[in-house]
Design an enzyme around this catalytic site. Sequence first.
Site, PDB file in Angstrom:
ATOM      1  N   ASN A   1      -5.766  -1.604  -2.607  1.00 11.84           N
ATOM      2  CA  ASN A   1      -6.126  -1.355  -1.213  1.00 11.84           C
ATOM      3  C   ASN A   1      -6.850  -0.017  -1.178  1.00 11.84           C
ATOM      4  OD1 ASN A   1      -6.274  -0.815   1.503  1.00 11.84           O
ATOM      5  ND2 ASN A   1      -4.055  -0.624   1.815  1.00 11.84           N
ATOM      6  N   TRP A   2      -8.164  -0.092  -1.019  1.00  6.04           N
ATOM      7  CA  TRP A   2      -8.950   1.149  -1.065  1.00  6.04           C
ATOM      8  C   TRP A   2      -8.788   1.971   0.212  1.00  6.04           C
ATOM      9  CZ3 TRP A   2     -14.473  -0.318  -3.327  1.00  6.04           C
ATOM     10  CH2 TRP A   2     -14.318  -0.739  -4.656  1.00  6.04           C
ATOM     11  N   LYS A   3      -8.178   1.387   1.233  1.00  4.78           N
ATOM     12  CA  LYS A   3      -8.061   2.068   2.536  1.00  4.78           C
ATOM     13  C   LYS A   3      -9.459   2.526   2.969  1.00  4.78           C
ATOM     14  CE  LYS A   3      -3.277   2.999   1.510  1.00  4.78           C
ATOM     15  NZ  LYS A   3      -2.086   3.840   1.680  1.00  4.78           N
TER      16      LYS A   3
ATOM     17  N   HIS B   1      -0.389  -3.634   7.712  1.00  6.52           N
ATOM     18  CA  HIS B   1      -0.138  -2.437   6.901  1.00  6.52           C
ATOM     19  C   HIS B   1       0.499  -1.373   7.787  1.00  6.52           C
ATOM     20  CE1 HIS B   1      -0.765   1.118   4.466  1.00  6.52           C
ATOM     21  NE2 HIS B   1      -0.902   0.306   3.441  1.00  6.52           N
TER      22      HIS B   1
ATOM     23  N   GLU C   1      -0.006   1.654   8.078  1.00  4.15           N
ATOM     24  CA  GLU C   1      -0.961   2.565   8.732  1.00  4.15           C
ATOM     25  C   GLU C   1      -1.529   1.933   9.996  1.00  4.15           C
ATOM     26  OE1 GLU C   1      -3.279   3.261   5.205  1.00  4.15           O
ATOM     27  OE2 GLU C   1      -1.579   4.360   4.360  1.00  4.15           O
TER      28      GLU C   1
ATOM     29  N   GLU D   1       6.443  -2.276   1.505  1.00  2.61           N
ATOM     30  CA  GLU D   1       5.933  -0.916   1.354  1.00  2.61           C
ATOM     31  C   GLU D   1       6.776   0.034   2.206  1.00  2.61           C
ATOM     32  OE1 GLU D   1       1.529  -0.992  -0.027  1.00  2.61           O
ATOM     33  OE2 GLU D   1       1.569  -0.906   2.144  1.00  2.61           O
TER      34      GLU D   1
ATOM     35  N   GLY E   1       1.653   7.082  -0.356  1.00  2.00           N
ATOM     36  CA  GLY E   1       0.819   8.273  -0.457  1.00  2.00           C
ATOM     37  C   GLY E   1       1.606   9.559  -0.632  1.00  2.00           C
TER      38      GLY E   1
ATOM     39  N   SER F   1       3.103   4.533  -3.826  1.00  2.02           N
ATOM     40  CA  SER F   1       3.038   5.439  -4.978  1.00  2.02           C
ATOM     41  C   SER F   1       3.252   4.731  -6.312  1.00  2.02           C
ATOM     42  CB  SER F   1       4.025   6.605  -4.807  1.00  2.02           C
ATOM     43  OG  SER F   1       3.696   7.353  -3.648  1.00  2.02           O
TER      44      SER F   1
ATOM     45  N   GLY G   1      -2.519   1.827  -3.539  1.00  2.00           N
ATOM     46  CA  GLY G   1      -3.423   2.659  -2.757  1.00  2.00           C
ATOM     47  C   GLY G   1      -4.180   3.623  -3.652  1.00  2.00           C
ATOM     48  N   GLY G   2      -3.734   4.868  -3.691  1.00  5.01           N
ATOM     49  CA  GLY G   2      -4.457   5.920  -4.412  1.00  5.01           C
ATOM     50  C   GLY G   2      -4.846   5.572  -5.839  1.00  5.01           C
TER      51      GLY G   2
HETATM   52  P1  13P Z   1      -0.256   4.540  -2.326  1.00  7.75           P
HETATM   53  O1  13P Z   1      -0.296   3.711  -3.563  1.00  7.75           O
HETATM   54  O2  13P Z   1      -1.410   5.514  -2.216  1.00  7.75           O
HETATM   55  O3  13P Z   1       1.075   5.166  -2.096  1.00  7.75           O
HETATM   56  O4  13P Z   1      -0.492   3.528  -1.098  1.00  7.75           O
HETATM   57  C1  13P Z   1       0.256   2.376  -1.034  1.00  7.75           C
HETATM   58  C2  13P Z   1      -0.309   1.509   0.018  1.00  7.75           C
HETATM   59  O5  13P Z   1      -0.209   1.801   1.207  1.00  7.75           O
HETATM   60  C3  13P Z   1      -1.028   0.294  -0.396  1.00  7.75           C
HETATM   61  O6  13P Z   1      -1.296  -0.519   0.686  1.00  7.75           O
END
Ligand code: 13P
Length: 252
Positions: free
Chosen positions: A12-14, A98, A100, A170, A176, A215, A236-237
């Site tokens: 997920n590149w956000k 998600h 967010e 999640e 993050g 994470s 994510g990251g």
């Molecule tokens: P991180 O891997 O950056 O913690 O993000 C997880 C996430 O929200 C994937 O959708």
Amino acid sequence: MSQKRRILVAGNWKMNGSKESAKSLIEGIKAGLDRVKTTEMAICPPFIYIPTVAAMLEGTTIALGAQNLAKEDPGAFTGEVAAPMLKDFGCTYVIVGHSERRAYYGETDALVAQKFVRAQQEGLVPIVCVGELLEEREAGKMEQVVARQIDAVLSAAGASALENAVIAYEPVWAIGTGKTATPDQAQEVHAFIRARIADKDAGIAEKVRIQYGGSVNAGNAAELFAMPDIDGGLIGGAALKIEDFLTICAAG
Ligand code: 13P
């Protein structure tokens, strides 16, 4: 015990990237694909990079996904992107709910369930995200929150709809933050989710893939994916780094 489900790792590149970085990331991942033996892979870029990424993924085994969709059909909804448009560009998956989106854009359980249903109507596979806040966990409400989020989807779509869906657990406190849930902590919640679904349909519960997100990195993916009810990750990251993403995919 039955065989474990196929691991699915989705990046997920956000809201990250540029034309250039999107291209080099996909090129790098494609160049290292021989390291990934059995894991199913998916990439979910921001909407605007979907055409570029779609073209680059053509002919590969990597699936394409989006990060969100509108619950409405195409029409006068300024700024939104409809399910048929995602289909049009070859998306297989779409992330819904998600944390967010729930936290910053006011998405409710009911709206998430509507988006889930709309995605499936179009033949997209929703990756529906659930997870508790730190204060909810500390207040002993983790199961209550996750059950409420899962039940919203079950009551809108029915348990059988999970045959063509993925769940991502999640925990918000792990996203993050570098604070990954331990494999045991994650396994506990995954087992809880699977049991909740099994109350409605044991066969579907056995089949549905439940990813862990929060994470995940190159160093912890293998032990998470080895847990009996963890069927991959939503990343994510670490999905923005070629080496890390490939290592995570190879850990499946
Ligand atoms: P991180 O891997 O950056 O913690 O993000 C997880 C996430 O929200 C994937 O959708």
